[in-house]
Structures are given as structure tokens and as C-alpha cells.
Design a protein around this motif. Structure first.
Motif, short mmCIF file in Angstrom:
data_model
loop_
_atom_site.label_atom_id
_atom_site.label_comp_id
_atom_site.label_asym_id
_atom_site.label_seq_id
_atom_site.Cartn_x
_atom_site.Cartn_y
_atom_site.Cartn_z
N UNK A 84 18.88 48.32 58.94
CA UNK A 84 19.53 48.01 59.73
C UNK A 84 20.18 47.99 60.47
N UNK A 85 20.58 46.17 61.12
CA UNK A 85 20.35 45.71 62.49
C UNK A 85 20.90 44.68 62.07
N UNK A 86 21.42 43.74 63.30
CA UNK A 86 21.03 42.39 63.55
C UNK A 86 20.29 41.15 64.29
N UNK A 87 20.01 40.66 63.65
CA UNK A 87 18.38 39.48 64.49
C UNK A 87 19.45 38.76 65.50
N UNK A 88 20.61 38.48 65.00
CA UNK A 88 21.84 37.71 65.49
C UNK A 88 23.10 37.84 65.47
N UNK A 89 24.19 37.74 66.56
CA UNK A 89 25.55 37.28 66.11
C UNK A 89 25.75 36.50 67.38
N UNK A 90 26.79 35.61 66.25
CA UNK A 90 27.35 34.26 67.21
C UNK A 90 28.60 34.37 67.34
N UNK A 91 29.42 33.86 68.19
CA UNK A 91 31.26 33.94 68.48
C UNK A 91 31.68 32.37 68.70
#
Length: 425
Positions: free
Chosen positions: A114-121
Motif C-alpha cells: 500500500x503506497x503511491x508511486x505518484x500523486x498529481x493535483x
């Protein structure tokens, strides 16, 4: 180039494996639990919290991306009114925590960390990034509160966050309101203490959002390209861009590009499957507005036809102009709804118009209010679904895809209905 020759045995094996793969990908029925992601599949989850946009992607190799993490102020009179959708699945937790729980459960079931490689706003509005309020919990460490993306990061590791303003957050004017002050404090603390990398979105680039787990297997079939950000539009050649906006020095402060105009737009490609996300970019001009205020039209000439499109600006009346729809010609459209003006009646009329582009199209909404149904009427009766999480599941290779609507009243991931398979362009 060396020509590939297939023996009958090899061809039969490929057909068997492909058919078996399709059966496993599309073996979903109403009332069953959503089957887990499997390697080679692309999942795009449009998560409904009733508080703004959140789109979670599991790419074919398991790389993860969250686009937006909206969280309206739950104490605001507008949020509490009948004009807005209620919190989903309930108001016991904030939207950021619900988003993080959805992602964590989905990845755990798929045996992924459970992790995010990327987040984008896509841009800096509360329904896309989170608004601090009197009930927002304080971070355990750091002088900021948890809301939207800052709350997601409290529950999930994030390797990289891409937005349109880093590092100075000064375009088209300095960002100094309470929401951005909280976010900038988070950016500073998160980068120093958690090692999260922050980057400014770079239009024209296809190397900011790349596969991290097994890129070689999909090198020629998968790409996320940034089409536009801050009015800088990819020309379609190399990484070359051009500016849609005039020099700011020639404009009065009230004439500068709006936050929505500065939205990040990306196009995802997997095989022959295409998906476009454009944040809240506008395309329908107000009377007397300059032509450059229409961002959708020039963007549409670069993006081209797509299979699935999440509506710009929630389908608000200033979006989905004729040029965009005629160029994109989406087979499936997703409306992320949290307000009684999502979508506009005229927007739906354009979406379904056979004069703008011919052919079938299926439209899905995350949470349509009864007020909308009463005012708009029969056009909303044509929706394939008006309530629930909307999952786009693209089969290995990107040749076909399916739409799955999922019950959002709890965290059981129960399938409401399935649609497709659709053939990608």
C-alpha cells in the motif's frame, strides 16, 4: 526490422492465453466483490467521496497514481446544503481518509504494497486537493492540518507529488490563501521528513509519470503524456510547447488566467486504449471573454480520439465544448459529481448530440442528485449509472476494456453492474 513468423502452435497458444485472460478480466457479476487487479491490467478507479475528485490508477505493472484528492470543508453551509452530495460512505471520516482506505484495501487485496508511486493535483481548488477547516485534524508532526492530499499522505507513503506550481507557487499570482498556505507547509515538511519528491508539471513530457515496477515489459505500449499545464500546451512534436496565454504583464490582475484555466491535462495510452483527464479546464466562453480563455479547443487538437474521458470541470456549463467532444469522440464519459450544477443541462445535450460526433456513448456519474434529475429530466435517464465508484478495467494489451460500477455505501467493493467489453480505438 526482422519479420515475426508464427507457427500454428504459437498462434493457437496466443489465442488461448488471450481468451483466458479476457475471461478472467471480465468474469465479474453484479452482487460479487470486485475481482482484484492482476498484472497486465490497467485499473482506473473514480472514487466517490461526495467531497470532490479522486481518481486512483493501478498501471499494468502495479505502478500507482492518484489524480486529485478533493475534500470540501464539511462545516461550510454550501457543503451541508441540499445543493451538495452527502459524504460517502458516511461522515465518520474525512474524504482524505476514505480515499486512503480505498487505495490501501484495493492494493492489499491485489497483494501490492500500500503506497503511491505518484500523486498529481490537477489544480489548486478544494474539491481537488482539500480545504482546511475547524474539524481538520492536526498532523502528528508538522505545522499543518490533514485534508485531501495532506491527509492521504498521512496514511500512505507517496514517492512523488506533481502539481502545477512547485516550487514558488507564484503563477499566475502568489498563492497565499489558507488552503495554499497549509499545502505549502505540508510540501516543505513532507519533502524534508518523508523524502517525497515534489515536481512542477512539465507539458510535453512523458517521463514524469512512468512505470516503476516493470517498465521494460510495457515500454512500447504504455505512456502518460502531459498535454498542458499553466497554459503551456504540447505541440505534439517532441517535448515542444506553446503558450495559450498572453504575457501576464499585458493583463490587469482581474484578467489573468483563472485557476481552472491553469489545470494539468494528461493523456494515458495503453495499447490502443486512450484516457484523457483535464482537471477543470474551461471551453465555453462567457460573453466578451477573450478567445484564449477557451482552453479545451486547442487541447482537443492535440489529444485526439480517446476511449474514456473524465469530464472537465465536472461537466459544469463552461466545459465540454463542441470542438473538444468532436475531437475526443469518447465512447465512455465519466462525470465526477458533488454539486447540483454537475453537469449542466446544455453540457449533457452536447455529450449526447449525434451532430457533434456520431456513434454510441455511455455516460456514468458518481453521485447524481435528485435535484438534477428533477430539473434536467430525460437526459439523465440515459445515464448508465448515476451512483457509485466507477472503475475502468482495461484488459492486458489495452485492446478491450470494461466499466464496472461499485457500491459506494460501504467498503465491501460490491459490483452493482458491469458494461462492455468495449473495443478500444
Amino acid at each position: 526490422m526482422v519479420a515475426l513468423r508464427w507457427s500454428r502452435l504459437q498462434l493457437l497458444l496466443v489465442i488461448v492465453l488471450f481468451t483466458t485472460g479476457l475471461r478472467s478480466v471480465y468474469a465479474q457479476k453484479a452482487g460479487e466483490r470486485l475481482p482484484v487487479w492482476t498484472a497486465g491490467t490497467l485499473d482506473i478507479h473514480h472514487i466517490n467521496t461526495g467531497r470532490g475528485n479522486a481518481t486512483f490508477l493501478i498501471c499494468p505493472d502495479g505502478t500507482t497514481l492518484l489524480i486529485d484528492a478533493g475534500a470540501l470543508d464539511p462545516t461550510d453551509k454550501r457543503t451541508q446544503s441540499a445543493r451538495n452530495t452527502p459524504a460517502v460512505p458516511n461522515a465518520d471520516r474525512q474524504a482524505g481518509e476514505w480515499i486512503a482506505r480505498y487505495i490501501t484495501k484495493m492494493m492489499t487485496m491485489s497483494q501490492l504494497q500500500p503506497k503511491l508511486n505518484y500523486a498529481q493535483l490537477t489544480h489548486f481548488h478544494d474539491d481537488h486537493m482539500g480545504m482546511p477547516s475547524s474539524v481538520s485534524p492536526k498532523a502528528e508532526q508538522g505545522n499543518f492540518v490533514l485534508t485531501g492530499i495532506t491527509e492521504v499522505a498521512a496514511y500512505l507513503p507517496i514517492d512523488k507529488i506533481i502539481d502545477r506550481g512547485w516550487p514558488d507557487y507564484s503563477y499566475p499570482a502568489p498563492q497565499t490563501d489558507v488552503m495554499m498556505t497549509n499545502y505549502k507547509t505540508f510540501v516543505d515538511w513532507q519533502s524534508r521528513n518523508k523524502g517525497t519528491i515534489f515536481e512542477r508539471s512539465q507539458p510535453g513530457r512523458n517521463d514524469q509519470l512512468v512505470l516503476k515496477r516493470n517498465p521494460d515489459s510495457y515500454r512500447n505500449t504504455f505512456e502518460i503524456r502531459t498535454i498542458i499545464a499553466n497554459g503551456q500546451l504540447w505541440t505534439g512534436k517532441g517535448t515542444e510547447t506553446r503558450s495559450l496565454f498572453p504575457d501576464l504583464s499585458s493583463l490587469q490582475p482581474n484578467q489573468r488566467p483563472s485557476e481552472n484555466m491553469c489545470s494539468i491535462g494528461i493523456r494515458l495510452r495503453y495499447g490502443t486504449f486512450d484516457y484523457f483527464s483535464g482537471g477543470d479546464m474551461p471551453g465555453v466562453l462567457r460573453f466578451g471573454a477573450p478567445r484564449w480563455n477557451d482552453v479545451e479547443t486547442p487541447v482537443s487538437t492535440i489529444v485526439g480520439p480517446v476511449d474514456v474521458h473524465i469530464l472537465d470541470h465536472h461537466g459544469n456549463r463552461d466545459s465540454q465544448n463542441d470542438n473538444l467532444l468532436a475531437a475526443l469522440r469518447p465512447r465512455v464519459l465519466v462525470i465526477p459529481v458533488w454539486s447540483s450544477d454537475h453537469p449542466g443541462h446544455d453540457v449533457l445535450d452536447r455529450i449526447y448530440s449525434q451532430e457533434i460526433y456520431a456513434g454510441e456513448r455511455d455516460v456514468f456519474a458518481t453521485d447524481m442528485l435528485e435535484a438534477n434529475k428533477l430539473v434536467i429530466g430525460e437526459l439523465l435517464d440515459r445515464l448508465k449509472s448515476d451512483k457509485g465508484h466507477i472503475v475502468v478495467r482495461v484488459a492486458p494489451g489495452g485492446v478491450t476494456y470494461q466499466i464496472i460500477t461499485v457500491d459506494d455505501s460501504n467498503e465491501n467493493f460490491t459490483i452493482k453492474a458491469t458494461f462492455g467489453p468495449y473495443q478500444s480505438w
